[in-house]
Scaffold this active site. Sequence first.
Site, PDB file in Angstrom:
ATOM      1  N   TRP A 108      24.686  33.282  47.148  1.00  0.00           N
ATOM      2  CA  TRP A 108      25.140  34.638  47.517  1.00  0.00           C
ATOM      3  C   TRP A 108      23.954  35.595  47.509  1.00  0.00           C
ATOM      4  O   TRP A 108      24.176  36.785  47.657  1.00  0.00           O
ATOM      5  CB  TRP A 108      26.216  35.106  46.546  1.00  0.00           C
ATOM      6  CG  TRP A 108      27.146  36.165  47.018  1.00  0.00           C
ATOM      7  CD1 TRP A 108      27.648  36.340  48.274  1.00  0.00           C
ATOM      8  CD2 TRP A 108      27.742  37.208  46.217  1.00  0.00           C
ATOM      9  NE1 TRP A 108      28.527  37.407  48.299  1.00  0.00           N
ATOM     10  CE2 TRP A 108      28.591  37.954  47.055  1.00  0.00           C
ATOM     11  CE3 TRP A 108      27.637  37.579  44.866  1.00  0.00           C
ATOM     12  CZ2 TRP A 108      29.348  39.050  46.596  1.00  0.00           C
ATOM     13  CZ3 TRP A 108      28.393  38.651  44.416  1.00  0.00           C
ATOM     14  CH2 TRP A 108      29.229  39.380  45.272  1.00  0.00           C
TER      15      TRP A 108
HETATM   16  C1  LIG Z   1      30.201  43.249  47.500  1.00  0.00           C
HETATM   17  C2  LIG Z   1      31.216  43.860  46.592  1.00  0.00           C
HETATM   18  C3  LIG Z   1      31.211  45.217  46.379  1.00  0.00           C
HETATM   19  C4  LIG Z   1      32.130  45.800  45.525  1.00  0.00           C
HETATM   20  N1  LIG Z   1      32.011  47.134  45.298  1.00  0.00           N
HETATM   21  C5  LIG Z   1      32.728  47.709  44.308  1.00  0.00           C
HETATM   22  C6  LIG Z   1      32.420  49.034  43.899  1.00  0.00           C
HETATM   23  O1  LIG Z   1      31.531  49.700  44.442  1.00  0.00           O
HETATM   24  N2  LIG Z   1      33.147  49.562  42.896  1.00  0.00           N
HETATM   25  C7  LIG Z   1      34.135  48.865  42.259  1.00  0.00           C
HETATM   26  O2  LIG Z   1      34.722  49.416  41.330  1.00  0.00           O
HETATM   27  N3  LIG Z   1      34.449  47.598  42.625  1.00  0.00           N
HETATM   28  C8  LIG Z   1      33.752  47.000  43.631  1.00  0.00           C
HETATM   29  N4  LIG Z   1      34.007  45.684  43.988  1.00  0.00           N
HETATM   30  C9  LIG Z   1      35.250  45.035  43.509  1.00  0.00           C
HETATM   31  C10 LIG Z   1      35.187  44.394  42.119  1.00  0.00           C
HETATM   32  O3  LIG Z   1      34.073  43.606  42.036  1.00  0.00           O
HETATM   33  C11 LIG Z   1      36.459  43.576  41.899  1.00  0.00           C
HETATM   34  O4  LIG Z   1      37.564  44.419  42.087  1.00  0.00           O
HETATM   35  C12 LIG Z   1      36.573  42.968  40.499  1.00  0.00           C
HETATM   36  O5  LIG Z   1      35.420  42.258  40.172  1.00  0.00           O
HETATM   37  C13 LIG Z   1      37.793  42.063  40.383  1.00  0.00           C
HETATM   38  O6  LIG Z   1      37.875  41.584  39.074  1.00  0.00           O
HETATM   39  P1  LIG Z   1      38.501  40.163  38.687  1.00  0.00           P
HETATM   40  O7  LIG Z   1      38.327  39.990  37.236  1.00  0.00           O
HETATM   41  O8  LIG Z   1      39.848  40.055  39.265  1.00  0.00           O
HETATM   42  O9  LIG Z   1      37.603  39.089  39.455  1.00  0.00           O
HETATM   43  P2  LIG Z   1      36.090  38.648  39.122  1.00  0.00           P
HETATM   44  O10 LIG Z   1      35.342  39.783  38.536  1.00  0.00           O
HETATM   45  O11 LIG Z   1      35.561  38.031  40.350  1.00  0.00           O
HETATM   46  O12 LIG Z   1      36.252  37.539  37.990  1.00  0.00           O
HETATM   47  C14 LIG Z   1      36.826  36.274  38.208  1.00  0.00           C
HETATM   48  C15 LIG Z   1      36.237  35.304  37.192  1.00  0.00           C
HETATM   49  O13 LIG Z   1      36.969  34.086  37.133  1.00  0.00           O
HETATM   50  C16 LIG Z   1      36.080  32.987  37.088  1.00  0.00           C
HETATM   51  N5  LIG Z   1      36.796  31.820  37.608  1.00  0.00           N
HETATM   52  C17 LIG Z   1      37.265  31.656  38.868  1.00  0.00           C
HETATM   53  N6  LIG Z   1      37.893  30.479  38.987  1.00  0.00           N
HETATM   54  C18 LIG Z   1      37.846  29.869  37.781  1.00  0.00           C
HETATM   55  C19 LIG Z   1      38.313  28.631  37.276  1.00  0.00           C
HETATM   56  N7  LIG Z   1      38.999  27.791  38.066  1.00  0.00           N
HETATM   57  N8  LIG Z   1      38.070  28.316  35.990  1.00  0.00           N
HETATM   58  C20 LIG Z   1      37.381  29.169  35.186  1.00  0.00           C
HETATM   59  N9  LIG Z   1      36.907  30.363  35.619  1.00  0.00           N
HETATM   60  C21 LIG Z   1      37.138  30.715  36.895  1.00  0.00           C
HETATM   61  C22 LIG Z   1      34.923  33.451  37.945  1.00  0.00           C
HETATM   62  O14 LIG Z   1      33.773  32.694  37.724  1.00  0.00           O
HETATM   63  C23 LIG Z   1      34.811  34.907  37.527  1.00  0.00           C
HETATM   64  O15 LIG Z   1      34.019  35.063  36.384  1.00  0.00           O
HETATM   65  C24 LIG Z   1      33.115  45.028  44.869  1.00  0.00           C
HETATM   66  C25 LIG Z   1      33.135  43.652  45.079  1.00  0.00           C
HETATM   67  C26 LIG Z   1      32.192  43.065  45.930  1.00  0.00           C
HETATM   68  C27 LIG Z   1      32.190  41.594  46.109  1.00  0.00           C
HETATM   69  S1  SF4 Z   2      21.881  32.888  40.896  1.00  0.00           S
HETATM   70 FE1  SF4 Z   2      20.270  32.527  42.396  1.00  0.00          FE
HETATM   71  S2  SF4 Z   2      20.762  30.563  43.345  1.00  0.00           S
HETATM   72 FE2  SF4 Z   2      22.589  31.270  42.287  1.00  0.00          FE
HETATM   73  S3  SF4 Z   2      23.770  32.326  43.902  1.00  0.00           S
HETATM   74 FE3  SF4 Z   2      22.547  33.864  42.811  1.00  0.00          FE
HETATM   75  S4  SF4 Z   2      20.644  34.039  44.003  1.00  0.00           S
HETATM   76 FE4  SF4 Z   2      21.666  32.136  44.652  1.00  0.00          FE
END
Ligand SMILES: Cc1cc2nc3c(=O)[nH]c(=O)nc-3n(C[C@H](O)[C@H](O)[C@H](O)COP(=O)(O)OP(=O)(O)OC[C@H]3O[C@@H](n4cnc5c(N)ncnc54)[C@H](O)[C@@H]3O)c2cc1C
Ligand code: SF4
Lengths: 614, 153
Positions: free
Chosen positions: B43
Amino acid sequence: MGLFSRRKTVHVDSDILVIGGGMAGCGATYESRYWGRDLKIVCVEKANIERSGAVAQGLYAINCYMGMQWDENQPEDHVRYARNDLMGLVREDLGYDIARHVDATVHKFEEWGLPIMRDPETGRYQREGKWQIMIHGESYKPIVAEAARKAATEVYNRIMVTHLLMDKTKANRVAGAVGFNVRTGDFYVFRAKAVIVGAGGASHIFKPRAVGEGMGRTWYAPWSSASAYALPIEVGAKMTQMENRIVLTRFKDGYGPVGAYFLHLKTYTENVNGEEYESTWYEDTKALVGDYIDRHPVPTCLRNHAILKEVAAGRGPIRMVTKEAFQDPHKETVGWENFLGMTIGQAVVWASQNIDPKEINPELTTSEPYVMGSHATCSGAWASGPEDYAPSEYQWGYNRMMTVDGLFGAGDTIGGTAHKFSSGSFTEGRIAAKAAVKYVNDLSSEQPQVSEAEYQNLEEIVFQPMENYQVGRNEIVAGTVSPSYLLPIHGLQRLEKIMDEYVGGISTNYMTNEWSLKRGLELLGMLKEDMKNIGAEDLHQLQRTWELDHRLTASFSVAHHTLFREETRWPGYYYRGDHMKLDDDNWHCFTLSRYDRHSGDWEMEKAPVYHIVD
Amino acid sequence: MPTFVYMTRCDGCGHCVDICPSDIMHIDTTYRRAYNIEPNMCWECYSCVKACPQNAIDCRGYADFAPLGHSVRALREEEKGTISWKIKFRDGREKDFVSPIRTTPWGSIKSPADYAAPSQEAMESQELAHEPDALHIDMLPALTPDQLKKGVV
Ligand SMILES: Cc1cc2nc3c(=O)[nH]c(=O)nc-3n(C[C@H](O)[C@H](O)[C@H](O)COP(=O)(O)OP(=O)(O)OC[C@H]3O[C@@H](n4cnc5c(N)ncnc54)[C@H](O)[C@@H]3O)c2cc1C
Ligand code: SF4
Ligand code: SF4
């Protein structure tokens, strides 16, 4: 089994098991400890909570903050905003609940050390827009992870959770989860009184625009693998609004964020001839959706719709007018730091193509669709609402409990609550955790009963792809083509192609219809059969296999929901070509699904929408 | 820009392997140094770049859309509490940025168990940890059940 005789089975008992240590999972872990001082709280994560989930590279804004201390917004305002953006359909009870608590979360983040920018004149948080505040969030995730680590009894990193376990004595009650350690290959059996799923959203369900080396440059993280949906679906939890996938308008190729550009830098978009184009499509959009087009702000999907129409009319690409704003050095810095803080890849694209927004107005594009529950979209599990005011149809137990006893969720996992973002997801984790502690206290000494036969059977299923590879590999000289197994990447690319072409991805301009959806479901069915023949070369590929399996399960759900809702509610996200108009008479409702793993059937139903009356 | 590792700088410490959210930084068994095993699942999040004590990891923009000749370098300094960036364009232009990353010492966050235990009354209320104080308003807002009505708005 002989091949893996050194594999251990590790048993971990807990009161509360948090699956996924992202924003929601860290919030849930923290809050569980606050209310459950003597409880055993375990957080299990497939990566490393220090940098996992959608916030791994940081964020430059917190997109959900009321500012009640300065009377900037009230929770009701946020509910109306989210309702409007989602074309009338959100769980307003859940949304209000997040909005009333979210300020406390953000104040805690600041106390913990997250640098939040302040307006030098007012001393208040620097607003990017009505709901967004600006942060220096490079270490947002490490800070939040530190709070979770301090709270947890144990954190298990690098364990991919593959299945939930159900209680053998009580129907419809969760009893834990199983997974495997991606480094050692040990099989883990987690037994828990309550389980909170915070496993994030789903990318790579639809074919991404970049399919070569750049296929990992999706807008949502490539590791968002739909576990949040697949785990509950498999045990019969009801899902809602899974058809409500999201398409993002972002900078081309890098999918760099546009929020700060529109809101703070006041840049705007134009067509290739330098003309405003949204008004051109006003009547056209009104014919599809009625007066939803007159609402303010204009719903995100309808702004996409105007872009798609304008590009189809031959006046694309749409470009962001940055040249004026970027003459101001402060704004130039904000523009670049915005990428470096959350989408570094966009800075790389611009550096590589000599795009300096001071001199060139950069191109925008519309992304492939994603399935998630925390952004301008609300797919996810159907959950019980807050005890103090949720209508009875939305209340069957503890706050944020799904339709399976003891199974809670937060963040992308929970449906109906758009616009919670990072702060709202953490907050929802806290809400779910307090309810889970209550649930555990109410159970008192009653232990969850897991069946040995069930987890031993799952152990075989989980590791089967490695056996497939070991055996099948001997049949061929070398290479990736085998008559007896498919690699996980093969399955992923098939899934993405099916979803893209039949369920409304980029190659059909987000268009689908009944025939296509049914054909898509048939092909997904064949892929599901082929999943028995995936070959995993090593533990890393075994993780990829189970991620694919979870994506496939979520994809079935998306296709069934899209088929069920016979209208086009969100033009710009997807179109039902056979039902092009929004239809409030029949579809001002939530769609619910329930999968029965024994029969393989998907049951669909409608659920009512409740609105806050002014 | 999937990542790659410079042979002469990497000492095989494994920090990048520990941190990569995509599980794609692995140690090569022959050279005992790290490399990206699956560039198309990168990513470009820079978690590994920031974590490498030897500055051995760099990114080269995705071949399918990023022409060569650019570089985006990061230096994250926890003690100083900053991250510094240097962006180099294909045509040689450069831009530098520095941002703060944290305002408190690392490790200073209090466990929720270090606060006074909540009362049973608090447990039964709708308040979450540290509320209402942390809200910076007097009272947690609430709706009444009659404010939610079925229908079309
Ligand atoms: C490019 C981008 C920009 C964004 N901009 C903003 C912003 O400006 N402001 C804002 O407030 N929000 C922003 N967001 C949104 C924010 O990141 C999400 O709303 C938030 O992270 C969602 O939280 P979550 O805990 O549901 O998911 P996540 O934070 O993604 O957490 C999910 C976790 O579960 C783990 N997991 C998944 N599958 C498994 C499995 N099978 N077994 C064990 N672990 C697992 C993953 O590894 C991860 O750690 C943005 C997101 C992105 C991608
Ligand atoms: S930690 Fe490094 S290798 Fe892994 S997804 Fe991020 S940039 Fe790519
Ligand atoms: S962190 Fe750096 S030095 Fe350590 S293994 Fe990775 S690339 Fe090599």
